[in-house]
Design an enzyme around this catalytic site. Structure first.
Site, PDB file in Angstrom:
ATOM      1  N   ASP A 122       0.861  -1.177   0.000  1.00 37.77           N
ATOM      2  CA  ASP A 122       0.000   0.000   0.000  1.00 37.77           C
ATOM      3  C   ASP A 122       0.907   1.239   0.000  1.00 37.77           C
ATOM      4  O   ASP A 122       2.131   1.153   0.130  1.00 37.77           O
ATOM      5  CB  ASP A 122      -0.982  -0.034   1.182  1.00 37.77           C
TER       6      ASP A 122
HETATM    7  C1  NOJ Z   1      -4.195   3.760  -0.072  1.00 40.97           C
HETATM    8  C2  NOJ Z   1      -5.348   2.824   0.106  1.00 40.97           C
HETATM    9  O1  NOJ Z   1      -5.256   2.188   1.354  1.00 40.97           O
HETATM   10  C3  NOJ Z   1      -5.454   1.768  -0.960  1.00 40.97           C
HETATM   11  O2  NOJ Z   1      -6.676   1.092  -0.814  1.00 40.97           O
HETATM   12  C4  NOJ Z   1      -5.329   2.361  -2.320  1.00 40.97           C
HETATM   13  O3  NOJ Z   1      -5.437   1.346  -3.291  1.00 40.97           O
HETATM   14  C5  NOJ Z   1      -4.007   3.091  -2.416  1.00 40.97           C
HETATM   15  N1  NOJ Z   1      -3.966   4.164  -1.437  1.00 40.97           N
HETATM   16  C6  NOJ Z   1      -3.755   3.669  -3.810  1.00 40.97           C
HETATM   17  O4  NOJ Z   1      -4.601   4.718  -4.045  1.00 40.97           O
END
Ligand code: NOJ
Length: 772
Positions: free
Chosen positions: A295
């Site tokens: 993430d």
């Molecule tokens: C953070 C989020 O937790 C995740 O779900 C997402 O895919 C990513 N950012 C990318 O935007």
């Protein structure tokens, strides 16, 4: 053979963990409606494997370290593309995507295309209901429709990976991201996860209208302590495997070829440095041959604070001293690609020289990424069809809208309907009142993708389109969807200045529709709430309208279970509409005026009071079960009931249903056998309608205490008045077995109770015995 204890448990069959458990076996035994769980993972294509090996042999260490890097739209430069960066996310302009792809393919030494990714969660341009709403339909075809359209629209602009499905089971309504998942149940979540993956990927995601999915967030991110976003999770092995992992397994079995590791720590080990979840379970037990991306900055966040070098991004978990340490921990645990932070890319060479990471592991990560790029067809078709990508006719077509409208209507849950307050008569004059009554922006929910406010149909517009009587509108108060400064409360319905006008509108109409709820910013990522009632003065607005004596109904737009005790006490009818997407107003009007008979059921428990949280239907029993009439038991002394306000699986209809004739085809079964369960659902009312037949089981005596109920089958049925249908489910070891605290799937002999009905409080019951 009714009672079992420790000795029996010791003798229990331990089914070795394999892809056959809680996925394969289970899939083979579902009724037709749940065939979504059947595994579809393909055997590796040897042609692709040879191409990957050939490429890998040519790659320098620098090129390999570029391949494991994932940059955001704001980070990517021409130089990165030329150096051979692996992936880019959140870039949506097809001209820019093509620009960087041309550089990567034509100017990088090995001509490896970039994998472009995006958070297409509940639609790209055609925004569908939030996933929690879709799960309320108890109809996987809703998820199929969403992801089929979403994949086509996303792929049209050149994006070949979506960061979806989000399958985090959650018992935390305080947590804003509960909106993005399938609710509190692992079985329901599994069916929806599989349906989304199959729809988005199809049989072959190199097709121009398909994308590869990334199931997230591995793992247990839905259970942050206190419901506070990004917070830590402490988890027993049995809970991890019985409650939180099944939807991931279902997504992987359905073919999801990428996965995202989570921000949170599980029992002290962060998701992106977690060898157990990323490598032991995902890659080894489940035979996953795709890649895991971190993430956002989650690799940097492994470092202790303050970071030695603040330029390397945020810090926090304290399982790594510095950037090299973080890169080592992440890669060695099984993270294959680093999002936004650049530790693996920057320190990989140093770590190889110091033997802290191996070339074999780096090659494995690169191999996984290249494999997916080949499967996605990027080497053959790297570029974007600009004419198609910029043609408005490629997006939000009339049939896309029709699908979104049907999905939204199917997702709504009728929570209360005293005296047949609903449906409304379209010939009467209607006052639409409330902060969300003429709203387009919030209807799109927390992951609106590239959805546009102007594409969304407000409730007022939808009602006007169907009402023959006069329609008036008074907002009463506003919902601002603005991030409050310095943690002050969000200014959502903070003033009653418009209440007099709202009362006047109510007095001038025959009936009132009160449109209340949350702003979309109050749900989703980084939107935990410490109170989960209606924000601001909305309860007062209800009370003012009630005092007029006019018939009124409440429509709720929100992304989480709310505490609705006061609303329930005041309003004759409540329709939970969630955030319904671009067709919000039309779909709500369909239900309000009775064109559509609501048939959704709650995928998550609605508490009476915040203090009951976490409260969920599939809880374990206690030695002192709740009893409000005596003292020393598991209760709240200030609550009148042990129960939630609305339980899991609950939802009303404009008609009535009866569930009876529960039948098991045998009274005992071997561990390898199957029990066929049938029961009848009858529409006993005067209108056609949908009900959701639900099958639960309970194992009353086991080596570890088993949940009081576990959903193991469901089917949404449509019945004309007076008509009956017989639903049928098969139960086998994948249903009556469970994971123990050593991570073993065990099937113990003894009695299993079966419950049939149309909510988790179903009381029609029979039992069978699993023989030794
Ligand atoms: C953070 C989020 O937790 C995740 O779900 C997402 O895919 C990513 N950012 C990318 O935007």
């Amino acid at each position: 053979m009714g009672r079992r204890g420790r000795r029996a448990a010791v003798a229990a069959v331990v089914v070795v963990l394999s892809s056959m458990v809680a996925g394969g076996v289970l899939a083979a035994t579902r009724s037709d409606d749940e065939s979504a769980l059947a595994p579809t993972r393909q055997a590796a294509d040897q042609g692709i494997e040879r191409k990957v090996d050939k490429l890998l042999r040519k790659m320098t260490v620098d090129e390999k370290l570029q391949q494991v890097q994932l940059l955001s739209d704001g980070q990517i430069t021409d130089a990165d593309a030329k150096a051979g960066v692996g992936g880019v996310f959140s870039l949506t302009d097809p001209a820019k995507i093509d620009h960087f792809q041309h550089i990567a393919v034509e100017q990088s030494r090995l001509h490896i295309p970039i994998l472009f990714a995006y958070d297409t969660i509940h639609g790209y341009r055609t925004v569908f209901p939030i996933p929690l709403g879709a799960a309320s339909s108890f109809d996987p075809s809703v998820a199929t429709a969403d992801d089929t359209i979403a994949a086509r629209e996303t792929a049209t602009v050149g994006i070949k990976q979506i960061y979806s499905p989000m399958v985090d089971v959650s018992h935390e309504p305080r947590w804003g991201r509960i909106a993005e998942g399938g609710g509190e149940d692992p079985y329901l979540g599994s069916v929806f996860a599989a349906a989304r993956v199959k729809a988005a990927q199809g049989d072959d995601y190199s097709a121009p209208d398909k994308v590869v999915t990334s199931v997230k967030h591995l793992a247990a991110y839905g259970q942050p302590e206190g419901g506070r976003e990004y917070n830590t999770t402490d988890m027993s092995e049995q809970r991890l495997r019985n409650l939180y992992l099944p939807p991931f397994k279902a997504a992987i079995d359905a073919g999801s070829d990428t996965a995202m590791c989570s921000f949170n720590a599980i029992s002290g080990v962060p998701g992106c440095a977690n060898h157990e979840t990323e490598t032991d379970i995902l890659k080894h037990e489940w035979a996953f041959d795709g890649f895991v991306e971190s993430d956002y900055t989650a690799v940097a966040e492994l470092r202790a604070c303050p970071p030695k070098n603040p330029d390397e991004g945020p810090c926090g978990h304290g399982v790594a001293a510095d950037g090299p340490d973080a890169a080592q921990a992440a890669l060695n645990a099984g993270t294959d690609m680093e999002m936004v932070s650049t530790n693996i890319r920057d320190f990989g060479k140093q770590l190889l020289a110091q033997h802290r990471i191996s070339m074999a592991r780096l090659d494995d990560a690169v191999r996984r990424i290249l494999r997916i790029k080949f499967r996605a067809g990027l080497f053959d078709h790297p570029y974007v069809d600009q004419a198609k990508a910029t043609d408005p006719a490629s997006f939000v077509t009339a049939s896309d809208r029709a699908a979104a409208r049907g999905a939204a209507a199917k997702s709504m849950v009728l929570l209360k309907n005293d005296g047949g307050a609903l449906p409304l008569d379209p010939a009467k004059s209607t006052a639409v009142i409330g902060p969300l009554g003429d709203d387009q922006h919030d209807m799109l929910g927390p992951w609106w993708g590239q959805g546009k406010d102007e594409d969304a149909v407000s409730l007022l517009t939808g009602i006007k389109a169907q009402a023959s009587g006069a329609v008036s509108f008074a907002q009463g108060c506003t919902i601002a969807d603005k991030e409050p400064p310095n943690n002050t409360p969000a200014d959502e319905c903070g003033s009653d200045a418009g209440f007099d006008a709202a009362v006047a509108a109510a007095q001038g109409a025959d009936q009132v529709v009160l449109a209340l709820g949350e702003s979309r910013g109050q749900s989703g990522e980084a939107a935990s709430r410490s109170e989960i009632d209606l924000p601001g003065l909305q309860q007062e607005l209800i009370d003012r309208i009630k005092a007029t004596g006019k018939p009124f109904v409440v429509v709720l737009f929100n992304g989480r279970p709310l505490t609705l005790s006061k609303v329930d006490a005041a309003a004759p009818a409540i329709l939970e509409a969630w955030f319904p997407g671009i067709e919000a107003g039309n779909a709500v009007a369909d239900v309000l005026f009775g064109k559509v008979n609501p048939g959704g059921k709650l995928p998550v428990t609605f508490p009476r009071a915040l203090g009951q949280v976490p409260i969920y239907y599939n809880h374990e029993p206690t030695g002192r079960p709740c009893d409000v009439n005596s003292k020393y038991n598991s209760r709240y002394r200030d609550l009148p009931s042990c129960d939630p306000l609305y339980p899991f699986g609950y939802g009303l209809s404009y008609t009535t249903f009866k569930v009876d004739n529960l039948n098991l085809d045998k009274s005992s079964v071997s561990r390898k056998g199957t029990v066929k369960v049938t029961f009848d659902v009858t529409n006993t009312g005067a209108r056609a309608g949908d009900d959701v037949a639900q099958l639960y089981i309970h194992d009353p005596v086991a080596s570890i205490s088993q949940p009081v109920r576990r959903l193991r089958g469901f089917q949404r049925v449509t019945l004309d008045p007076g008509k009956s249908t017989t639903v049928s489910f098969n139960l086998d070891a994948s249903d009556f077995g469970f994971y123990d605290n050593r991570g073993r799937f065990v099937v113990e002999p003894g009695r299993i109770d079966v419950y049939a009905g149309d909510s988790s409080t179903a009381d029609l019951t029979k039992s069978f015995v699993v023989t030794g």
